[in-house]
Enzyme design. Sequence first.
Site, short mmCIF file in Angstrom:
data_model
loop_
_atom_site.label_atom_id
_atom_site.label_comp_id
_atom_site.label_asym_id
_atom_site.label_seq_id
_atom_site.Cartn_x
_atom_site.Cartn_y
_atom_site.Cartn_z
N GLU A 393 -69.45 47.30 -23.89
CA GLU A 393 -69.79 46.28 -23.01
C GLU A 393 -70.16 45.20 -23.68
O GLU A 393 -70.25 44.10 -23.48
CB GLU A 393 -70.62 46.44 -21.95
CG GLU A 393 -70.10 47.63 -21.00
CD GLU A 393 -71.38 47.69 -19.84
OE1 GLU A 393 -72.05 47.01 -19.70
OE2 GLU A 393 -70.76 48.79 -19.22
N ASN A 394 -70.14 45.16 -25.22
CA ASN A 394 -70.58 44.21 -26.17
C ASN A 394 -69.49 43.87 -27.01
O ASN A 394 -69.66 43.13 -28.10
CB ASN A 394 -71.68 44.64 -26.95
CG ASN A 394 -72.88 45.07 -26.12
OD1 ASN A 394 -73.49 44.33 -25.25
ND2 ASN A 394 -73.42 46.23 -26.24
#
Length: 567
Positions: A393-394
């Site tokens: 998610e980064n």
Amino acid sequence: MSIRSWFGRPTGPTRLWAGAVTAALALTFLPAGHASAADVNNARNAGFESGLSNWTCSANSGTTVSSPVHGGAAALKATPAGQDHARCVQTVAVRPNSTYTLSAWVQGGYTYLGVTGTGTTDVSAWTPDSASWKQLSTTFTTGASTTSVTVYTHGWYGQAAYYADDVSVYGPDGGGTGPSPTVPGAPSGLTVSGTTSSSVSLAWNTVPGATGYHVYRDGTKVTAVTGTSATVTGLAASTSYSFQVTAANAAGESPKSAAVTGRTSAPTGPGPALPKHAVTGYWQNFDNGATVQKLADVPSQYDIIAVAFADATPTPGAVTFTLDSAGLGGYTVDQFKADVRAKQAAGKKVVISVGGERGTVTVNDSASAASFANSVYSLMRTYGFDGVDIDLENGLNATYMTQALRSLSAQAGSSLIITMAPQTIDMQSTSNSYFRTALNIKDILTVVNMQYYNSGSMLGCDGKVYSQGSVDFLTALACIQLEGGLAPSQVGLGLPASTRAAGSGYVSPSVVNSALDCLTRGTGCGSFKPSRTYPDLRGAMTWSTNWDAAAGNAWSNAVGPHVHGLP
């Protein structure tokens, strides 16, 4: 699985209207006029029947679609994103000191049509967003030494995708097109050249005059190629499919070939193959207030169980997994491995998930790609995992994550399960790294379960903004993936299992089921209704089996049977 909210989508109204006024000064709506007998359409692949051949679109913003089209079987779809306004161009051969009529049919968002490099006055035409096909037309004159011009279409920042079809540059033959083509004949000799448990390979004879070929599965176009072979992926094991092929060029598309039947083989990996429609659930290897479970406690409605999460190691790209025995009430590694085997014997797949909200795994060069593949494969052999889930998610690097997953596939074989759980923003455009990665590995990808939560409002495939928590939000955003290149069998809807499982975006199971019906059957839709149905849609995902258990398994009891009952 929680994601960051996304704020501040730039709409740029000042830029939009300033640009619109500037373009309007050059705007000329003209009829096509009467062409002389010597006039030809100098644009190549004017109807996009050969994909994007002869066209170049900025930032990978363009693709071809089979619906909507103005003529033939294909049209251009170009999607502005961020600071890119989806400019698609072609260099067209022209004669000096000559007059040409430039026109195109457009639909959708703000659309511009123009020409540069004329040697005299460059011109353009534009229109606000249009719900139906509209013709833009203007004329230009070439200079004394002009032998080529650049024709372009583009949209506008922050606006919806636009469609274009049947572009024409009518005037004296510039020498770049040759005689006008005729529609090719139907291909002959179509045969099935090979099968796997999830794909069918086809081959056919060359058709004179064809610049490309379209492949149809059970009457629906599934891919376009320039050669005389293709492999259709994302199919169910031990299933028969009917295939046909057409030939295409700038003049149009041929009739369909005679049909052949291809049947996928039985699964080659351990245990049964996934069902056509599957439910994915994340199992928590930690205690965060949800119900603590052993893997054996996960309800049978779940077909894919993603073990959350693998952890980064000091070696870039490498991951490891440590069972939280203490946090899970003394659950031992041997019990865990036995439970993995038992789930597989019951027809389930168990994968190791990499990432999460706080995941720090980075794959950004060849060395870290190799470390990722080798370490994941080591975990598969140690614990018996069927594959990997990508929940970074980064951010991720599309080039090297693709390299890593292909290396893992080479080690694990055709039974490898690859799932992905991108945030909504990651799948807004095919130019985004997550979306590019999914398309890069489409032939080995199992399913993308996008997270429809913790995201706020987002654009749907129709260019309209939808707020999370509604049927429209689920269907209009799924449409982006379904029309952006993923097979329906590779698309799932990811939702929280309860209000406690995510910061926002929870919807009742009945809303999930309505969205599934809308996409697969065309029923239960809200204000947005897809232009077609996707009966092969893979299914749904939830975070998490533990939060589902904490709510009495209400999510899996309602959504699970509904997914398994889809057409």
